[in-house]
Design a protein around this motif. Structure first.
Motif, PDB file in Angstrom:
ATOM      1  N   HIS A 298       9.029  65.482   6.994  1.00  0.00           N
ATOM      2  CA  HIS A 298      10.209  65.861   7.619  1.00  0.00           C
ATOM      3  C   HIS A 298      11.690  65.654   7.092  1.00  0.00           C
ATOM      4  O   HIS A 298      12.628  65.521   7.634  1.00  0.00           O
ATOM      5  CB  HIS A 298      10.309  65.734   9.153  1.00  0.00           C
ATOM      6  CG  HIS A 298       9.157  66.329   9.873  1.00  0.00           C
ATOM      7  ND1 HIS A 298       9.022  67.700  10.373  1.00  0.00           N
ATOM      8  CD2 HIS A 298       7.801  65.995  10.035  1.00  0.00           C
ATOM      9  CE1 HIS A 298       7.929  67.683  10.828  1.00  0.00           C
ATOM     10  NE2 HIS A 298       7.110  66.850  10.576  1.00  0.00           N
ATOM     11  N   GLY A 299      11.388  65.636   5.667  1.00  0.00           N
ATOM     12  CA  GLY A 299      12.783  65.319   4.730  1.00  0.00           C
ATOM     13  C   GLY A 299      12.426  64.786   3.426  1.00  0.00           C
ATOM     14  O   GLY A 299      12.547  65.319   2.351  1.00  0.00           O
ATOM     15  N   THR A 300      11.678  63.520   3.485  1.00  0.00           N
ATOM     16  CA  THR A 300      11.699  62.663   2.143  1.00  0.00           C
ATOM     17  C   THR A 300      10.673  63.446   1.357  1.00  0.00           C
ATOM     18  O   THR A 300      11.171  63.293   0.238  1.00  0.00           O
ATOM     19  CB  THR A 300      10.997  61.518   2.634  1.00  0.00           C
ATOM     20  OG1 THR A 300      12.025  60.536   3.649  1.00  0.00           O
ATOM     21  CG2 THR A 300      10.958  60.456   1.643  1.00  0.00           C
ATOM     22  N   LEU A 301       9.764  64.191   1.728  1.00  0.00           N
ATOM     23  CA  LEU A 301       8.951  64.778   0.792  1.00  0.00           C
ATOM     24  C   LEU A 301       9.818  65.679  -0.179  1.00  0.00           C
ATOM     25  O   LEU A 301       9.307  65.637  -1.553  1.00  0.00           O
ATOM     26  CB  LEU A 301       8.017  65.902   1.256  1.00  0.00           C
ATOM     27  CG  LEU A 301       8.412  67.132   1.889  1.00  0.00           C
ATOM     28  CD1 LEU A 301       7.228  67.844   2.191  1.00  0.00           C
ATOM     29  CD2 LEU A 301       9.323  67.171   2.993  1.00  0.00           C
TER      30      LEU A 301
END
Lengths: 337, 337
Positions: free
Chosen positions: B242-245
């Protein structure tokens, strides 16, 4: 001002505040039926909003309020969660994969689900026991729900005065925050660009606590990482002193989010420390904003909305300065994983 | 092998396991008196250990078990925390500033404190209602405490068999883990040095979930940031998507901690995703270690100790390869802040 539709924003906040009658009706019904726990469910940004609501209530309410991460619930589960539990959740798309699995599991257990699902007729909207579909303003909706629960529990005697103040002033105040922050935001975005050109791989450190922690965590992850592809690290003001401080040096970019809730002293400690070891830090302090019409004792309860207003301006300028449309994603929902 | 005193380590773990009679006596006494909540208190590394204990119990136990950050408790407080609550805490020095303030507040409320304070006759050791002073093995002590509570609550029928296996095998197994991991650790440390020379500012990403989350969080912060001054970011396997990827690309250094508890599927999802977008990731999987004598159903409960064993070897090699003694600090406890 860039990407700023004053009238639309005022109507958006005013419309969210006008959900109060509906929210009160749902909460009062849940209250009548009784419960053994109130669980804010979420993942990513919604989990962060849940953390804000929980920490807001933690010091004020004896109600059993918890935050649950949907993916963790789907795997580890939670033995304390029962058919007598209440779930509060929120989703813009109404189709977040982990939340759908979680809510199906929740319904099997027999717990009640109160969802703020922006889009009607979506998988999540259809499965909720109580659903309010109104766009945006997730954090505000959660706090309005929290406030009603505390009122019912006799922990919010100033409830009516509080709501009058918010309904009269909040929408305007948040507009004024954005207007006041715009100059800062533009300068900050240009400073970021200059820095990134010299230091393309350096993470930006975000530090915040209390109801700023959800803001800090999600701003670093859901905005800067996801929408701008900037490297970040977020850490609470409490935990900053137990590790992260050691890698802050003269040129490390650090932004401290300071709010006005009970954890402000922890942020003040970071603010006092930073200039001793760093010359590249920024403090965004909600106290710098007048918030005309909001009583001093209520300011802390909207600190995260004030910070969100400031960050709206930062985002608008970053998008322009970096020539990076916030809608694009490298991987998210682009292929199966 | 570097910094490896086999006999000493075996004795250390065996001695911790031998605390069982003492731990059982304390827990059984607390059980007799009753309680409304069990709170693992901590800050920094001890908070991370508390998170491991809480997630370990969350899916297995209906007991009200929580984690509380000392600095947050000192500011926000917790209205659900009462004179009928139980505090479990741990400290090596017995002098952690935030914990001393917290325990004083706890004692005023009238709650009971069970502390593992390594040094006797320190401020924290003196204020605990029940204190066990034995060096190191914090995570093991917490899990032994958790296990006894679950046993008392009828949720751990295999308790005796579990403890027999651990008392017979755990100390040896953890030694074998370190021996097996040493070659990998040396290679990993050299690879890190080569990478850092080219990318001095790039953070290293650590991803882990379940009882690996405490390990992931504290390894990134309390070891790499605090003791090695390496930039890191840690994120849970659930939240990674939910973001870091979005900021993981071909050369981004990522280490995934995979354990064997209920959240393993979340780590598997990350393991499946990483090779699609990144060529510089490392997976440390506790399943690669035999753990002779430990039944399959108990492996998950020691995954974090296995990971700790692997990381012990990584630390030993990093210290040598980077010519950076782990004891030195830039700022921590060096001046007032």
């Amino acid at each position: 001002m860039l990407k700023f539709d004053k009238q639309k924003q005022i109507e958006s906040v005013q419309g969210a505040l006008a959900l109060r009658t509906q929210i009160e009706k749902v909460v009062d019904g849940l209250w009548e039926d009784g419960f053994d726990g109130i669980y804010f469910f979420g993942i990513g940004g919604t989990w962060a909003s849940g953390m804000q609501a929980e920490v807001y209530m933690r010091g004020k309410s004896s109600l059993p309020v918890f935050v649950e991460n949907a993916a963790e619930f789907n795997t580890t589960g939670n033995r304390r969660f029962t058919s007598r539990s209440i779930v509060i959740c929120s989703s813009v798309t109404g189709s977040t994969q982990e939340m759908i699995v979680a809510v199906e599991k929740i319904k099997k257990i027999g717990a009640r689900v109160f969802g703020f699902i922006d889009r009607e007729d979506t998988p999540l909207a259809n499965i909720c026991d109580y659903c309010i579909s109104y766009p945006g303003n997730e954090q505000l909706k959660f706090y309005m729900t929290a406030n009603r629960f505390m009122f019912k529990n006799g922990e919010f005697p100033e409830y009516e005065r509080y709501n009058s103040e918010m309904e009269e002033n909040l929408a305007r105040v948040l507009i004024e925050v954005e207007e006041q922050a715009d100059g800062f935001a533009q300068e900050y975005a240009h400073r970021k660009l200059a820095y990134v050109k010299e230091h393309p791989e350096m993470p930006h450190y975000f530090v915040g606590g209390g109801n700023q922690w959800g803001a800090t965590y999600s701003y670093a992850m859901c905005y800067w990482e996801e929408q701008f592809w900037f490297r970040t690290k977020s850490v609470t003001t409490a935990e900053f002193f137990h590790g992260t401080l050691e890698i802050i040096d003269r040129d490390t970019p650090v932004t401290l989010f300071m709010g006005e809730d009970e954890q402000r002293p922890l942020a003040e400690r970071v603010a006092k420390f930073l200039p001793k070891v760093c010359s590249n830090y920024t403090v965004i302090d909600t106290r710098d904003y007048e918030l005309r019409g909001i009583s001093p004792e209520f300011r802390g309860s909207i600190s995260h909305l004030v910070m969100h207003g400031v960050n709206n301006r930062v985002d608008a300028h970053l998008e322009q300065v970096f020539c990076h449309p916030m809608q694009i994603r490298r991987y998210y929902r682009q292929f199966d994983y």
